[in-house]
Design an enzyme around this catalytic site. Structure first.
Site, PDB file in Angstrom:
ATOM      1  N   LYS A 152       0.683  -1.374   0.029  1.00  0.00           N
ATOM      2  CA  LYS A 152      -0.022  -0.005   0.020  1.00  0.00           C
ATOM      3  C   LYS A 152       0.775   1.278  -0.029  1.00  0.00           C
ATOM      4  O   LYS A 152       0.336   2.460  -0.242  1.00  0.00           O
ATOM      5  CB  LYS A 152      -0.762   0.023   1.129  1.00  0.00           C
ATOM      6  CG  LYS A 152      -2.062  -1.024   0.960  1.00  0.00           C
ATOM      7  CD  LYS A 152      -3.444  -0.770   1.766  1.00  0.00           C
ATOM      8  CE  LYS A 152      -4.591  -1.540   1.487  1.00  0.00           C
ATOM      9  NZ  LYS A 152      -5.708  -1.437   2.341  1.00  0.00           N
ATOM     10  N   LYS A 170      -3.633  -9.330  -6.085  1.00  0.00           N
ATOM     11  CA  LYS A 170      -5.221  -9.587  -5.374  1.00  0.00           C
ATOM     12  C   LYS A 170      -6.181  -8.692  -5.677  1.00  0.00           C
ATOM     13  O   LYS A 170      -5.924  -7.380  -6.039  1.00  0.00           O
ATOM     14  CB  LYS A 170      -4.861  -9.398  -3.763  1.00  0.00           C
ATOM     15  CG  LYS A 170      -5.849  -9.518  -2.898  1.00  0.00           C
ATOM     16  CD  LYS A 170      -5.466  -9.407  -1.610  1.00  0.00           C
ATOM     17  CE  LYS A 170      -5.791  -7.718  -0.989  1.00  0.00           C
ATOM     18  NZ  LYS A 170      -6.863  -7.292  -0.381  1.00  0.00           N
ATOM     19  N   LYS A 191     -11.052  -3.799  -3.326  1.00  0.00           N
ATOM     20  CA  LYS A 191     -12.223  -2.996  -3.507  1.00  0.00           C
ATOM     21  C   LYS A 191     -11.648  -1.424  -3.838  1.00  0.00           C
ATOM     22  O   LYS A 191     -12.481  -0.785  -4.386  1.00  0.00           O
ATOM     23  CB  LYS A 191     -13.145  -2.911  -2.382  1.00  0.00           C
ATOM     24  CG  LYS A 191     -12.732  -2.585  -0.982  1.00  0.00           C
ATOM     25  CD  LYS A 191     -13.557  -2.670  -0.051  1.00  0.00           C
ATOM     26  CE  LYS A 191     -13.390  -3.365   1.361  1.00  0.00           C
ATOM     27  NZ  LYS A 191     -12.231  -3.143   1.861  1.00  0.00           N
TER      28      LYS A 191
HETATM   29  N1  AQP Z   1      -8.833 -10.740  -2.987  1.00  0.00           N
HETATM   30  C1  AQP Z   1      -9.412 -11.146  -1.913  1.00  0.00           C
HETATM   31  N2  AQP Z   1      -9.659 -12.480  -1.692  1.00  0.00           N
HETATM   32  C2  AQP Z   1      -9.763 -13.110  -0.425  1.00  0.00           C
HETATM   33  N3  AQP Z   1     -10.077 -12.558   0.518  1.00  0.00           N
HETATM   34  C3  AQP Z   1      -9.987 -11.064   0.469  1.00  0.00           C
HETATM   35  N4  AQP Z   1     -10.041 -10.157   1.542  1.00  0.00           N
HETATM   36  C4  AQP Z   1      -9.809  -9.200   0.995  1.00  0.00           C
HETATM   37  N5  AQP Z   1      -9.453  -9.153  -0.193  1.00  0.00           N
HETATM   38  C5  AQP Z   1      -9.491 -10.605  -0.778  1.00  0.00           C
HETATM   39  C6  AQP Z   1     -10.502 -10.242   2.700  1.00  0.00           C
HETATM   40  O1  AQP Z   1     -11.625  -9.504   3.115  1.00  0.00           O
HETATM   41  C7  AQP Z   1     -11.971  -9.072   4.302  1.00  0.00           C
HETATM   42  C8  AQP Z   1     -11.932  -7.479   4.317  1.00  0.00           C
HETATM   43  O2  AQP Z   1     -11.005  -6.851   3.881  1.00  0.00           O
HETATM   44  P1  AQP Z   1     -10.558  -5.473   4.501  1.00  0.00           P
HETATM   45  O3  AQP Z   1     -11.890  -4.540   3.975  1.00  0.00           O
HETATM   46  O4  AQP Z   1     -10.328  -5.471   5.825  1.00  0.00           O
HETATM   47  O5  AQP Z   1      -9.141  -4.931   3.675  1.00  0.00           O
HETATM   48  P2  AQP Z   1      -8.339  -5.522   2.666  1.00  0.00           P
HETATM   49  O6  AQP Z   1      -7.838  -7.017   3.029  1.00  0.00           O
HETATM   50  O7  AQP Z   1      -7.106  -4.440   2.146  1.00  0.00           O
HETATM   51  O8  AQP Z   1      -9.325  -5.864   1.384  1.00  0.00           O
HETATM   52  P3  AQP Z   1      -9.288  -4.960   0.173  1.00  0.00           P
HETATM   53  O9  AQP Z   1     -10.700  -5.150  -0.622  1.00  0.00           O
HETATM   54  O10 AQP Z   1      -8.123  -5.129  -0.759  1.00  0.00           O
HETATM   55  O11 AQP Z   1      -9.629  -3.483   0.587  1.00  0.00           O
HETATM   56  P4  AQP Z   1      -8.670  -2.401   0.184  1.00  0.00           P
HETATM   57  O12 AQP Z   1      -8.645  -2.004  -1.174  1.00  0.00           O
HETATM   58  O13 AQP Z   1      -9.361  -1.093   1.084  1.00  0.00           O
HETATM   59  O14 AQP Z   1      -7.324  -2.480   0.800  1.00  0.00           O
HETATM   60  C9  AQP Z   1     -10.400  -9.277   4.962  1.00  0.00           C
HETATM   61  O15 AQP Z   1     -10.775 -10.518   5.757  1.00  0.00           O
HETATM   62  C10 AQP Z   1      -9.548  -9.852   3.743  1.00  0.00           C
HETATM   63  O16 AQP Z   1      -8.746 -10.763   4.302  1.00  0.00           O
END
Ligand code: AQP
Length: 328
Positions: free
Chosen positions: A112, A193, A196
């Site tokens: 990030k 990965k 969102k």
């Molecule tokens: N691509 C993924 N595959 C499987 N699990 C995923 N998680 C996130 N991306 C994937 C799981 O979703 C939960 C919530 O995630 P988060 O909102 O706490 O943050 P994150 O892991 O950083 O998810 P994002 O979608 O990538 O958000 P942003 O873009 O804001 O950083 C967690 O349990 C995560 O493991």
């Protein structure tokens, strides 16, 4: 007494099928057998800049999405992380236990912060706040995607450090990660990965995407050379990712999917995958809109926070005592 579960998602965008498959699906699966706390982690979301109006809208949206996906507020506590201020206080305590070196090794921080001119200190200490979230309730199990495994290991290290300095207190939590779909990959690049907050909307499918858009995104998803529908993440990362998604939404095993599409082209597989995803998402979106329109969300979040706070306040009182803070 039931064992405890804690997890949460950031209101940093609309919930993707990655968030659903990796974590939220398991929130639902665990809620009958565990005492579950599911937060919308708004304090985590502000580790990168958020527009206030967007944050407000997405916070409600993520909470409503938990319920639409099957989290039952009469069984599980659903609440905003910021409504339980004990998270921030224990977060600070965990920050003081963590070392710079440990935090620098976190791959999510590296990803990030890569290429950024200014990196917020909050992004750096984020894993200490996540450790606090989990330890505040002495959670036994944390349903998360594979990307959070390293943060879970750090949580265990910080708990162990606290226990050895101040006396055995914290439970060491275990991650609960799905076997298939632990890391759903981006549709445009199966080496990255699905996220969102990605600037490229074609890389993810959100649970609020229009069915037409879902079909389009899947038809454009990157696939590999050679046409066989075969699960082989090393050699065929694109089609393997799509197969994992198919498996999670249809209930078919990877072997069953391979058999079903033996001799078929990618195009046929992708068309049918889109219908499987749309078939799941359409009724979910109906439930989502019903919840948003019902006006019940505010009281569900208030009740969730009230129940969570009782337990959080008890933990903090005991932690303060163990560490030598004067009683209030
Ligand atoms: N691509 C993924 N595959 C499987 N699990 C995923 N998680 C996130 N991306 C994937 C799981 O979703 C939960 C919530 O995630 P988060 O909102 O706490 O943050 P994150 O892991 O950083 O998810 P994002 O979608 O990538 O958000 P942003 O873009 O804001 O950083 C967690 O349990 C995560 O493991």
């Amino acid at each position: 007494m039931k064992k405890k579960v804690l997890s949460g998602a950031q209101p940093s965008g609309n919930i993707t099928i990655g968030n659903y498959i990796g974590a939220i699906k398991n929130y639902v699966a665990l809620q009958d057998d565990y005492d579950c706390n599911y937060m919308v982690v708004d304090l985590h979301a502000i580790t990168v800049s958020q527009d206030p109006a967007d944050l407000r809208e997405r916070s409600e949206s993520v909470a409503a999405m938990y319920i639409a996906a099957g989290v039952d507020p009469t069984k599980s506590k659903i609440y905003m992380q910021s409504h339980v201020p004990e998270h921030a206080e224990l977060g600070w305590i965990m920050t003081t236990l963590a070392s710079m070196g440990e935090l620098e090794r976190m791959t999510q921080f590296k990803d990030k912060s890569a290429g950024k001119e200014t990196i917020g200190a909050g992004l750096f200490v984020y894993p200490a706040l996540m450790a606090a979230d989990i330890l505040l309730y002495n959670a036994d199990l944390v349903p998360v995607g594979d990307d959070q495994k390293q943060h879970l290991e750090l949580t265990r290290d910080l708990a162990t450090r606290f226990n050895s300095r101040y006396g055995e207190y914290f439970t060491l939590p275990e991650p609960f990660i799905p076997k298939v779909g632990a890391r759903v990959m981006a549709l445009d690049d199966p080496m990255v990965k699905m996220s969102k907050s990605s600037p490229n909307a074609g890389s993810y499918i959100t649970l609020l995407d229009d069915p037409k858009l879902i079909r389009k995104k899947i038809s454009r998803a990157t696939t590999d050379s050679g046409g066989a529908v075969r699960f082989d993440p090393a050699e065929k990362p694109g089609i393997s990712n799509l197969m994992a998604i198919y498996s999670q939404f249809s209930g078919l095993t990877l072997a069953e999917i391979e058999k079903k599409y033996e001799g078929e082209m990618y195009g046929t597989f992708k068309k049918e995958l889109a219908e499987v995803v749309v078939g799941f998402i359409e009724p979910l979106q109906q439930r989502y809109h019903d919840i948003r329109q019902s006006g019940e969300l505010t009281s569900i979040l208030a009740q969730g926070a009230e129940r969570a706070r009782e337990e959080a306040a008890k933990t903090l009182k005991e932690v303060r005592h163990l560490m030598g803070f004067l009683p209030r």
